[in-house]
Design an enzyme around this catalytic site. Structure first.
Site, short mmCIF file in Angstrom:
data_model
loop_
_atom_site.label_atom_id
_atom_site.label_comp_id
_atom_site.label_asym_id
_atom_site.label_seq_id
_atom_site.Cartn_x
_atom_site.Cartn_y
_atom_site.Cartn_z
CE LYS A 42 -0.51 -0.33 5.02
NZ LYS A 42 -1.19 0.33 6.11
NE ARG A 139 -6.37 0.25 11.18
CZ ARG A 139 -5.12 0.08 10.73
NH1 ARG A 139 -4.24 1.05 10.84
NH2 ARG A 139 -4.75 -1.05 10.18
CG HIS A 169 -3.45 -4.48 11.91
ND1 HIS A 169 -2.35 -5.07 11.33
CD2 HIS A 169 -3.12 -3.18 12.09
CE1 HIS A 169 -1.40 -4.16 11.16
NE2 HIS A 169 -1.84 -3.01 11.62
NE ARG A 222 -2.69 -7.88 7.70
CZ ARG A 222 -3.14 -8.41 8.83
NH1 ARG A 222 -3.67 -9.63 8.84
NH2 ARG A 222 -3.07 -7.74 9.96
CE1 TYR A 268 12.29 32.72 0.21
CE2 TYR A 268 12.50 30.33 0.32
CZ TYR A 268 12.17 31.49 -0.39
OH TYR A 268 11.72 31.39 -1.67
CB CYS A 314 14.02 26.74 -0.49
SG CYS A 314 15.36 27.78 0.08
CG MET A 315 8.36 24.27 -2.80
SD MET A 315 7.16 25.10 -3.84
CE MET A 315 6.26 26.08 -2.69
CG ASP A 316 11.28 24.00 -5.66
OD1 ASP A 316 10.35 23.19 -5.62
OD2 ASP A 316 11.14 25.23 -5.77
#
Ligand code: PLP
Length: 385
Positions: A42, A139, A169, A222, A268, A314-316
């Site tokens: 998953k 759950r 689980h 699992r 920044y 920073c973002m990138d």
């Protein structure tokens, strides 16, 4: 999204499929022969890449795959996976026909769900189902023998349902105190004994239980986090009787290098100030890649040496303080091994005050995944399929 043949940025994840295979084999060898492995893929195989991990796990002996949602199962079918796939989470009853047509196994736990699905199904549909029992995770799942019996009776009366499995689980299988685990295990055994006819698969163990409590395995486990080479918790790390191999590395390359003088600032907020002459390198990875701002100060490996990230991420992009000039294009390891040194996923998890599970999951899909077998890249195309 279109399939992409090559990448135009120097940041990537490397997934070592040999490690995935070795981990599956190690767990399989550890368990009794009659126990099947359900490989949990998953969340894009915990961020590693669903179809590539699925194939590696199946080749290594897993017989079933598990995902969280029907969308993930359908994505695997579209990528050519024909092995059985179990959806662990809740699906809509209206989608039961689609699941049946793609031979996707659904988790069920409500009689009303089955009744609604019956209305939506065609006469000749066949849907595999695994019944989820809530023994203490709180759950999803049936919580009483009455609910279990009602559902079993309904399944027996409608041949469109193939009652293939029952499972639960554990909430604490990775903790050293085993009392709650034992309580859940006993409750599950009682529920299984309450069935008039046992389905083909009875499963309750996640990685932690599969490794620590072989006797609790029934006939399938699992396997998630251990398949990726990670310990389910720090406390049980020392209890794992065989080596696990971390499959996930995160790499980038230096794209710019400059010498700063005393008082020069970085990033920044201008929060980082050079103490004297310093070499600063720029890396093309930032918080939009999942390399989040809290990782400021974290070390990365350059030429086998640990160097700190300085200033705000920073973002990138982000910046590192280098011990000396390095050429543009120098490889940098943010997670994984370089020249005998290692930055583990656990180290990053500790810095982020979270669990190792979360780390590969948060590395964004815009970071290309490439796949290695015997140290060689085998597939750089499929990550965007
Ligand atoms: C229902 C279920 N089974 C199995 C697993 C796999 O657990 P692990 O990754 O600890 O092996 C998960 C993971 O969250 C899960 O939700």
């Amino acid at each position: 999204m279109e399939k992409q043949d090559r990448f135009y940025r120097d940041t990537w994840v490397e997934v070592d499929l040999d490690s995935i295979s070795a981990n599956v084999t190690a767990v399989k060898n550890h368990l009794p022969r009659n126990v099947d492995i359900i490989a949990v893929v998953k969340a894009n195989a915990y961020g590693h890449g669903d179809v590539q991990v699925a194939r590696a796990a199946l080749e290594a002996g897993a017989v079933y795959l598990a995902v969280a949602f029907m969308d993930e199962a359908i994505a695997l079918r579209k990528k050519g996976i024909t092995a059985p796939i179990l959806v662990l989470g809740a699906s809509r009853p209206e989608d039961a026909g689609t699941a049946a047509s793609l031979d996707i196994t659904l988790t069920i736990f409500q009689k009303t769900w089955l009744e609604r699905a019956q209305e939506c199904f065609s006469k000749d549909a066949r849907l595999r189902v695994h019944l989820k029992v809530d023994t203490g995770m709180g759950r999803i799942g049936v919580r009483s023998l009455e609910e279990l019996t009602e559902i079993e009776q309904l399944l027996q009366q409608d041949q469109r349902f193939i009652f293939e499995g029952i499972f639960t689980h554990f909430a604490t299988a990775d903790e050293l105190d085993t009392s709650y685990f034992q309580q859940q295990f006993t409750a599950f055994k009682e529920m299984v004994d309450g069935l008039s006819c046992k389905p083909k698969y009875v499963h309750c163990s996640n990685s932690a239980a599969a490794i620590r409590f072989k006797e609790a395995a029934f006939n399938a486990v699992r396997l998630g986090i251990a398949m990726y080479g990670l310990s389910p918790s720090l406390e049980m790390e020392r209890e794992i009787p065989f080596p696990l191999h971390e499959a996930f590395s995160l790499k980038t390359r230096v794209v710019h290098v400059k010498k700063l003088h005393k008082g020069d600032k970085v990033s920044y907020g201008a929060t980082y100030e050079s103490c004297g002459e310093e070499w600063i390198g720029t890396l093309p990875i930032g918080y939009a890649d999942g390399w989040i701002r809290r990782l400021s100060g974290q070390e990365v490996l350059v030429g086998g040496v640990r160097v700190p990230i300085v200033g705000r991420i920073c973002m990138d992009q982000c910046m590192v303080r280098l011990p000396e000039y390095v050429p543009i294009g120098t490889e940098v390891t943010l997670i994984g091994k370089q020249k005998g040194r290692n930055i583990s996923i656990n180290e990053i998890a500790a810095k982020l005050e979270t669990i190792n599970y979360e780390v590969p999951c948060i590395i964004a899909s815009r970071v290309p995944r490439i796949y290695k077998r015997k140290g060689k890249t085998i597939d750089i195309k499929n990550y965007l399929i």
